[in-house]
Design a protein around this motif. Sequence first.
Motif, mmCIF file in Angstrom:
data_model
loop_
_atom_site.group_PDB
_atom_site.id
_atom_site.type_symbol
_atom_site.label_atom_id
_atom_site.label_comp_id
_atom_site.label_asym_id
_atom_site.label_seq_id
_atom_site.Cartn_x
_atom_site.Cartn_y
_atom_site.Cartn_z
ATOM 1 N N TRP A 1 66.299 18.989 -24.622
ATOM 2 C CA TRP A 1 65.573 17.727 -24.482
ATOM 3 C C TRP A 1 66.088 16.901 -23.309
ATOM 4 O O TRP A 1 65.323 16.195 -22.653
ATOM 5 C CB TRP A 1 65.498 16.913 -25.773
ATOM 6 N N ILE A 2 67.373 17.019 -23.003
ATOM 7 C CA ILE A 2 67.910 16.320 -21.831
ATOM 8 C C ILE A 2 67.243 16.869 -20.569
ATOM 9 O O ILE A 2 66.827 16.110 -19.688
ATOM 10 C CB ILE A 2 69.447 16.454 -21.755
ATOM 11 N N ASP A 3 67.106 18.176 -20.493
ATOM 12 C CA ASP A 3 66.466 18.805 -19.339
ATOM 13 C C ASP A 3 64.992 18.390 -19.223
ATOM 14 O O ASP A 3 64.500 18.134 -18.125
ATOM 15 C CB ASP A 3 66.594 20.327 -19.425
ATOM 16 N N LEU A 4 64.307 18.322 -20.345
ATOM 17 C CA LEU A 4 62.901 17.898 -20.334
ATOM 18 C C LEU A 4 62.777 16.472 -19.793
ATOM 19 O O LEU A 4 61.910 16.193 -18.948
ATOM 20 C CB LEU A 4 62.304 17.981 -21.736
ATOM 21 N N LEU A 5 63.627 15.571 -20.238
ATOM 22 C CA LEU A 5 63.583 14.190 -19.758
ATOM 23 C C LEU A 5 63.958 14.116 -18.278
ATOM 24 O O LEU A 5 63.377 13.343 -17.517
ATOM 25 C CB LEU A 5 64.501 13.288 -20.586
ATOM 26 N N ARG A 6 64.905 14.940 -17.862
ATOM 27 C CA ARG A 6 65.331 14.971 -16.456
ATOM 28 C C ARG A 6 64.186 15.396 -15.548
ATOM 29 O O ARG A 6 63.975 14.826 -14.480
ATOM 30 C CB ARG A 6 66.513 15.918 -16.281
ATOM 31 N N LYS A 7 63.415 16.371 -15.981
ATOM 32 C CA LYS A 7 62.323 16.904 -15.163
ATOM 33 C C LYS A 7 61.083 16.013 -15.161
ATOM 34 O O LYS A 7 60.207 16.177 -14.323
ATOM 35 C CB LYS A 7 61.936 18.291 -15.665
ATOM 36 N N SER A 8 61.012 15.092 -16.072
ATOM 37 C CA SER A 8 59.840 14.227 -16.178
ATOM 38 C C SER A 8 59.757 13.263 -15.003
ATOM 39 O O SER A 8 60.775 12.826 -14.470
ATOM 40 C CB SER A 8 59.910 13.430 -17.490
ATOM 41 N N ASN A 9 58.550 12.927 -14.624
ATOM 42 C CA ASN A 9 58.344 11.934 -13.567
ATOM 43 C C ASN A 9 58.420 10.513 -14.112
ATOM 44 O O ASN A 9 58.366 9.557 -13.345
ATOM 45 C CB ASN A 9 56.990 12.148 -12.890
ATOM 46 N N ASP A 10 58.503 10.377 -15.423
ATOM 47 C CA ASP A 10 58.550 9.070 -16.067
ATOM 48 C C ASP A 10 59.999 8.612 -16.229
ATOM 49 O O ASP A 10 60.926 9.412 -16.210
ATOM 50 C CB ASP A 10 57.880 9.123 -17.447
ATOM 51 N N GLN A 11 60.161 7.313 -16.433
ATOM 52 C CA GLN A 11 61.489 6.754 -16.689
ATOM 53 C C GLN A 11 61.767 6.841 -18.187
ATOM 54 O O GLN A 11 60.983 6.351 -18.999
ATOM 55 C CB GLN A 11 61.565 5.304 -16.222
ATOM 56 N N GLY B 1 70.529 11.469 -15.176
ATOM 57 C CA GLY B 1 70.357 10.078 -14.787
ATOM 58 C C GLY B 1 69.666 9.247 -15.859
ATOM 59 O O GLY B 1 68.772 8.468 -15.560
ATOM 60 N N LEU B 2 70.109 9.402 -17.094
ATOM 61 C CA LEU B 2 69.496 8.684 -18.212
ATOM 62 C C LEU B 2 70.350 7.509 -18.664
ATOM 63 O O LEU B 2 71.569 7.524 -18.530
ATOM 64 C CB LEU B 2 69.317 9.626 -19.410
ATOM 65 N N HIS B 3 69.677 6.523 -19.217
ATOM 66 C CA HIS B 3 70.356 5.474 -19.962
ATOM 67 C C HIS B 3 70.343 5.925 -21.417
ATOM 68 O O HIS B 3 69.286 6.282 -21.949
ATOM 69 C CB HIS B 3 69.624 4.141 -19.852
ATOM 70 N N GLY B 4 71.502 5.924 -22.047
ATOM 71 C CA GLY B 4 71.591 6.332 -23.438
ATOM 72 C C GLY B 4 72.138 5.226 -24.303
ATOM 73 O O GLY B 4 72.973 4.422 -23.861
#
Length: 139
Positions: free
Chosen positions: A48-58, A82-85
Amino acid sequence: MNVFFDNCTSPIFATTLHGFVQHQGHTAVHIRDVAALPNGRHSTDLEWIDLLRKSNDQWIFISGDGRVLRNPAERAALRSAGLHGFILAPAYQKAPLNQVASILIWRWPEILQITNLLQAPSMHEVPINKSAKLRALPI
């Protein structure tokens, strides 16, 4: 802003927060409702981290499991994504679902402020006490 809730949280939190923030153009989803994940709700943290990383959304994520910061591979993936957790403090495990949902709504302006002020990646613990400040965690 999109908010992702992992398996260590109840789907109720995502639906409740989504209902509160959707009129502001934000969304909140639980891992069980993300069709793009290869193993659905059973996807690993790295998936899921990889999916969020590849997304064009914030994206930001909310988890009930602080162990994500102790696993070297997951920690490295979070930094590179580069996520805020936001990690829910351990006291949330014993709190009734309605109280946790209300605290997330109570904290929403503070969560938004942090994501707007700080450059990702960042990690914060969300205390259960409404008067306590969010606490920065090392990433």
